[in-house]
Design an enzyme around this catalytic site. Structure first.
Site, PDB file in Angstrom:
ATOM      1  N   HIS A 139       3.436   3.058  -7.996  1.00 32.43           N
ATOM      2  CA  HIS A 139       4.331   1.976  -8.428  1.00 32.43           C
ATOM      3  C   HIS A 139       3.474   0.717  -8.618  1.00 32.43           C
ATOM      4  O   HIS A 139       2.458   0.561  -7.942  1.00 32.43           O
ATOM      5  CB  HIS A 139       5.357   1.756  -7.313  1.00 32.43           C
ATOM      6  CG  HIS A 139       6.466   0.805  -7.622  1.00 32.43           C
ATOM      7  ND1 HIS A 139       6.314  -0.564  -7.593  1.00 32.43           N
ATOM      8  CD2 HIS A 139       7.755   1.030  -7.952  1.00 32.43           C
ATOM      9  CE1 HIS A 139       7.482  -1.139  -7.886  1.00 32.43           C
ATOM     10  NE2 HIS A 139       8.375  -0.200  -8.120  1.00 32.43           N
ATOM     11  N   ASP A 216       2.755   4.420   0.800  1.00 36.66           N
ATOM     12  CA  ASP A 216       3.914   3.721   0.256  1.00 36.66           C
ATOM     13  C   ASP A 216       5.094   4.699   0.338  1.00 36.66           C
ATOM     14  O   ASP A 216       5.199   5.629  -0.468  1.00 36.66           O
ATOM     15  CB  ASP A 216       3.621   3.307  -1.192  1.00 36.66           C
ATOM     16  CG  ASP A 216       4.860   2.788  -1.923  1.00 36.66           C
ATOM     17  OD1 ASP A 216       5.939   2.739  -1.309  1.00 36.66           O
ATOM     18  OD2 ASP A 216       4.732   2.447  -3.111  1.00 36.66           O
ATOM     19  N   GLN A 219      10.165   5.684  -1.295  1.00 34.22           N
ATOM     20  CA  GLN A 219      11.069   6.759  -1.730  1.00 34.22           C
ATOM     21  C   GLN A 219      11.078   7.927  -0.747  1.00 34.22           C
ATOM     22  O   GLN A 219      11.800   8.901  -0.957  1.00 34.22           O
ATOM     23  CB  GLN A 219      10.668   7.276  -3.119  1.00 34.22           C
ATOM     24  CG  GLN A 219      10.683   6.226  -4.204  1.00 34.22           C
ATOM     25  CD  GLN A 219      12.079   5.704  -4.530  1.00 34.22           C
ATOM     26  OE1 GLN A 219      13.087   6.315  -4.167  1.00 34.22           O
ATOM     27  NE2 GLN A 219      12.154   4.577  -5.202  1.00 34.22           N
ATOM     28  N   LYS A 242      16.606   1.026  -0.094  1.00 29.56           N
ATOM     29  CA  LYS A 242      16.683   2.338  -0.751  1.00 29.56           C
ATOM     30  C   LYS A 242      17.193   3.394   0.222  1.00 29.56           C
ATOM     31  O   LYS A 242      17.345   4.554  -0.141  1.00 29.56           O
ATOM     32  CB  LYS A 242      15.303   2.737  -1.284  1.00 29.56           C
ATOM     33  CG  LYS A 242      14.801   1.783  -2.374  1.00 29.56           C
ATOM     34  CD  LYS A 242      13.437   2.201  -2.855  1.00 29.56           C
ATOM     35  CE  LYS A 242      12.740   1.147  -3.684  1.00 29.56           C
ATOM     36  NZ  LYS A 242      13.336   0.919  -5.000  1.00 29.56           N
ATOM     37  N   CYS A 380       8.443   0.805 -13.293  1.00 30.68           N
ATOM     38  CA  CYS A 380       7.305   0.118 -12.655  1.00 30.68           C
ATOM     39  C   CYS A 380       6.139   1.069 -12.437  1.00 30.68           C
ATOM     40  O   CYS A 380       5.400   0.964 -11.454  1.00 30.68           O
ATOM     41  CB  CYS A 380       7.708  -0.539 -11.334  1.00 30.68           C
ATOM     42  SG  CYS A 380       8.920  -1.829 -11.517  1.00 30.68           S
TER      43      CYS A 380
HETATM   44  C1  LIG Z   1       7.458   4.069  -4.709  1.00 34.16           C
HETATM   45  C2  LIG Z   1       7.841   2.625  -4.673  1.00 34.16           C
HETATM   46  N1  LIG Z   1       6.993   1.734  -4.168  1.00 34.16           N
HETATM   47  C3  LIG Z   1       7.301   0.436  -4.100  1.00 34.16           C
HETATM   48  C4  LIG Z   1       8.507  -0.041  -4.550  1.00 34.16           C
HETATM   49  C5  LIG Z   1       8.803  -1.493  -4.457  1.00 34.16           C
HETATM   50  O1  LIG Z   1       9.850  -1.718  -3.573  1.00 34.16           O
HETATM   51  P1  LIG Z   1      10.558  -3.131  -3.497  1.00 34.16           P
HETATM   52  O2  LIG Z   1      10.745  -3.594  -4.916  1.00 34.16           O
HETATM   53  O3  LIG Z   1      11.837  -2.835  -2.800  1.00 34.16           O
HETATM   54  O4  LIG Z   1       9.670  -4.032  -2.728  1.00 34.16           O
HETATM   55  C6  LIG Z   1       9.424   0.847  -5.093  1.00 34.16           C
HETATM   56  C7  LIG Z   1      10.698   0.374  -5.666  1.00 34.16           C
HETATM   57  O5  LIG Z   1      11.240   0.958  -6.558  1.00 34.16           O
HETATM   58  C8  LIG Z   1       9.089   2.221  -5.154  1.00 34.16           C
HETATM   59  O6  LIG Z   1       9.934   3.106  -5.653  1.00 34.16           O
END
Ligand SMILES: Cc1ncc(COP(=O)(O)O)c(C=O)c1O
Length: 422
Positions: A139, A216, A219, A242, A380
């Protein structure tokens, strides 16, 4: 008058997971919303999940009868707010099986958690020429913070490739590790493809190269049991919004010895023991990393979300979602001109796809008219889209409260896309 599949079919009360989906659905007031007069089919859970009444009530109760600042006052309300805040940290500790409560840092989100590690650990312990290994399926929030650090410090980013099924090519990943590798930062579950990465193996290989690992887990947390001690990861981030919790709050887990030697990331109140103009003594963990008034209501809501998910049982959630994923995949594969992007053997409940007849944004719009909420775009993950040679996908991301009938409604709406654009 034609009825939608949702209105014409009885939803099975019991699933192989043993969950009573209809009664769980009743926990989510928003599922009664009728967009454009149609039943809501919410398949955008990877962007943010819906919130159960238990979480909404906890936040309302906090503002109605418990609101105060934490860790500062000695009065009645301050004590209650502080107790709730501290209890939530303990819940999160148990949720990820951290060895110590103060290994749990509250941030403003998953994104801030990654930025914290990049700035604090990266800023203090990396130097020019050191390498950070990422994968092609990260991401943007696990790419850009490292690029900022690269531009500031002259570090080098190495990117592990993914195969056509959307899996990390592990032999290539391993080849990237070497004496200069200092950090490996990898997504646990891909938001764009649903791939569940072999993170335990990644940690093992990275540690053999003396690198620290950040997972990270934005998900992963809503779908899988997370055990940071079993994974042996050094850092792990997730996003409560999430996993049925509120927005504006994030979690960073870090191993105690690392967090202790890392410098603060932001300065301000609460993160200090004493301040003079000559010298400031920083606070102990976790407060060293929590400058300023925290998102107390968010933390309270997070605690309620952890309780909610724990009460249902994450294993049951995973079983139910695997059932939905199999059903939805089969259904979508039968639609003319539709191609699923991301066919990893280990997959969470995300179905990303493209269609010959229409651009993902057009698909999203037609579906919206049918009450079906999906996401269309690059999610993203622009480098990943480039890897697959596409600008975007349409993405249906499922939660345990989704039903087979909702997936039927998705399929009917996709047939309509083919009719309109085909
Ligand atoms: C795999 C992953 N990493 C990071 C993020 C970023 O999360 P946030 O925008 O809630 O900080 C997301 C959000 O969609 C994500 O799916």
């Amino acid at each position: 008058m034609s009825t939608s599949p949702l209105e014409s079919t009885e939803t099975a009360l019991e699933t192989s997971s043993g969950l009573d989906i209809q009664s769980l659905r009743a926990d989510f007031p928003i599922l009664d919303v009728r967009p454009h007069g149609k039943p809501l089919v919410y398949l955008d859970n990877a962007a943010t999940s819906q919130k159960p009444r238990q979480v909404i009530d906890a936040i309302r109760r906090y503002y109605e009868s418990e609101n105060s600042n934490v860790h500062r006052g000695i009065h009645y309300l301050s004590q209650i707010a502080t107790d709730k805040f501290d209890a939530a940290r303990e819940k999160v500790q148990r949720f990820v099986n951290a060895a110590h409560e103060h290994e749990i840092i509250f941030t403003s989100g998953n994104t801030e958690a990654i930025n914290l590690v990049a700035n604090s650990y990266g800023g203090a312990f990396l130097s020019e020429g050191d390498e950070v290994v990422l994968t092609h399926m990260e991401h943007h929030s696990n790419i850009v913070p490292w690029q900022i650090l690269r531009d500031k410090m002259g570090i080098v980013l190495r990117i592990a490739p993914v195969n056509d099924d959307g899996e990390i090519i592990m032999e290539e990943f391993e080849k990237l590790l070497g004496p200069k590798t200092k950090i490996v930062s990898v997504v646990y579950v891909s938001n764009a493809l649903g791939t569940i990465n072999p993170v335990k193996e990644i940690v093992r290989l990275a540690h053999a190269a003396d690198a620290v690992v950040l997972l990270d887990s934005a998900q992963a947390a809503p779908h899988l049991r997370i055990d940071v001690q079993d994974l042996d990861c050094d850092f792990l981030s997730f996003a409560p919004h999430k996993m049925f919790g509120p927005t504006g709050i994030g979690v960073l887990y870090g191993k105690l010895d690392l967090l202790e030697k890392m410098p603060p990331y932001k300065g301000g109140g609460d993160m200090i023991k004493s301040v003079t103009f000559e010298k400031t003594i920083y606070n102990d963990l976790p407060f060293k990393f929590e400058a300023g008034t925290p998102n107390i209501a968010g933390v309270v809501g997070l605690g309620a979300a952890v309780d909610y998910l724990t009460d249902i049982g994450i294993e049951k959630v995973a079983t139910r979602e695997a059932e939905l994923l199999a059903y939805g995949t089969q259904l979508l594969e039968s639609i003319d001109g539709l191609r699923i992007i991301g066919q990893a053997k280990e997959k969470a409940s995300v179905i990303s796809f493209i269609m010959e007849s229409a651009h993902p944004h057009d698909i999203g719009q037609i579906l919206d008219q049918e009450g079906v909420a999906i996401r269309a775009g690059h999610h993203c993950t622009q480098p990943l889209m480039q890897r697959f040679g596409i600008p975007a996908t349409a993405r249906a991301s499922l939660a345990f409260y989704n039903t087979e009938e909702e997936l039927d409604a998705l399929a009917v709406a996709l047939h309509k896309v083919n009719e309109v654009f085909g």
